[in-house]
Design an enzyme around this catalytic site. Sequence first.
Site, PDB file in Angstrom:
ATOM      1  N   SER A   1     -44.362  -8.330   4.965  1.00 37.94           N
ATOM      2  CA  SER A   1     -45.045  -6.964   4.998  1.00 37.94           C
ATOM      3  C   SER A   1     -44.786  -6.038   3.946  1.00 37.94           C
ATOM      4  O   SER A   1     -44.895  -6.451   2.613  1.00 37.94           O
ATOM      5  CB  SER A   1     -44.594  -6.340   6.458  1.00 37.94           C
ATOM      6  OG  SER A   1     -45.946  -5.715   6.911  1.00 37.94           O
TER       7      SER A   1
ATOM      8  N   ASP B   1     -49.190 -10.656   9.648  1.00 39.61           N
ATOM      9  CA  ASP B   1     -47.995  -9.954   9.032  1.00 39.61           C
ATOM     10  C   ASP B   1     -46.769 -11.100   9.558  1.00 39.61           C
ATOM     11  O   ASP B   1     -46.456 -11.471  10.750  1.00 39.61           O
ATOM     12  CB  ASP B   1     -47.774  -8.597   9.747  1.00 39.61           C
ATOM     13  CG  ASP B   1     -46.537  -7.758   9.282  1.00 39.61           C
ATOM     14  OD1 ASP B   1     -45.680  -8.278   8.898  1.00 39.61           O
ATOM     15  OD2 ASP B   1     -46.995  -6.459   9.052  1.00 39.61           O
TER      16      ASP B   1
END
Length: 297
Positions: free
Chosen positions: A38, A186
């Site tokens: 991320s 993510d």
Amino acid sequence: MKIDGVFSGGGVKAYAFIGALQALEERNIQFERVAGTSAGALFATFIAAGYTARELQELFLDLPLENFLDQSKFGAAFPVIKWITLYQTMGLYRGNYFQRWLEEKLQDKGVKTFSDLPPGKLKIVSADLTLNQVVIFPDDLAKYYHIDATYYTVAKAVRSSISIPYFFRPFKLNNPQTKRKSYIVDGMILSNFPLWLFDRGEETRVRPIVGMQLSDPRQKQPKHKINNSLDMLFAMINTMRNAYDTRYIAENVAKDIIFFPIDGISATDFQLSRDDKLRLIEIGYKRTNKFLRKWSK
């Protein structure tokens, strides 16, 4: 000194990484390999491309983060539309602006595809909801998607890793051979802090490894209050993203990890003020210096 670095996710809290990098540079500590999930993937990518702490501070300090919250013109004019269409789009924001912005910034350093980086320099962690597994870019591109990693755009890999579920739309990755479409989100939902990429217990380390974690999993985690389906969804995501990494850290020595416990700022606070950005950078700088004074390599 050369080290390998691993950066956790944490959204806008990742401004702390800028201060951490500054502290490392002052001691002439450089990264040989970097990995992240991320926001950690984003900063790992900038480091792999050759950005310095000073350049990153200039880049991010006055950056209007809200620009990353891109919508259609119709959705921008009628904000309620993004919620109505969420069922179909699976994300409030497109993420296209972020990808274009990152492509431009990487191009400034002569980086477009993974072939523009030294082999093994950068590893980006995402989660494939279609295949039910962690995906490591560029390592898994050929194995699972029949894509030549040499020509794959780095910005696309990072775009996939920052796709916070329901916040940004999932990244779609098409397998040209099987025609299967994978939905990538993510990497935090499976591994928010992928220290395991470089720390192989059965192997001797080639060089020191330093992990940077935007929380402290050793602290007691708050219990979830679940009163409805939405509460349960967020509780599941939080449990998934913390459980494996927390156990891994608990079973291994945490002496090589810099923890940045940050309170009062949400990972998705894209309205972050300049003062808050400076505060996060200062936290990263101070915590890293404190770590380095005691670190035994």
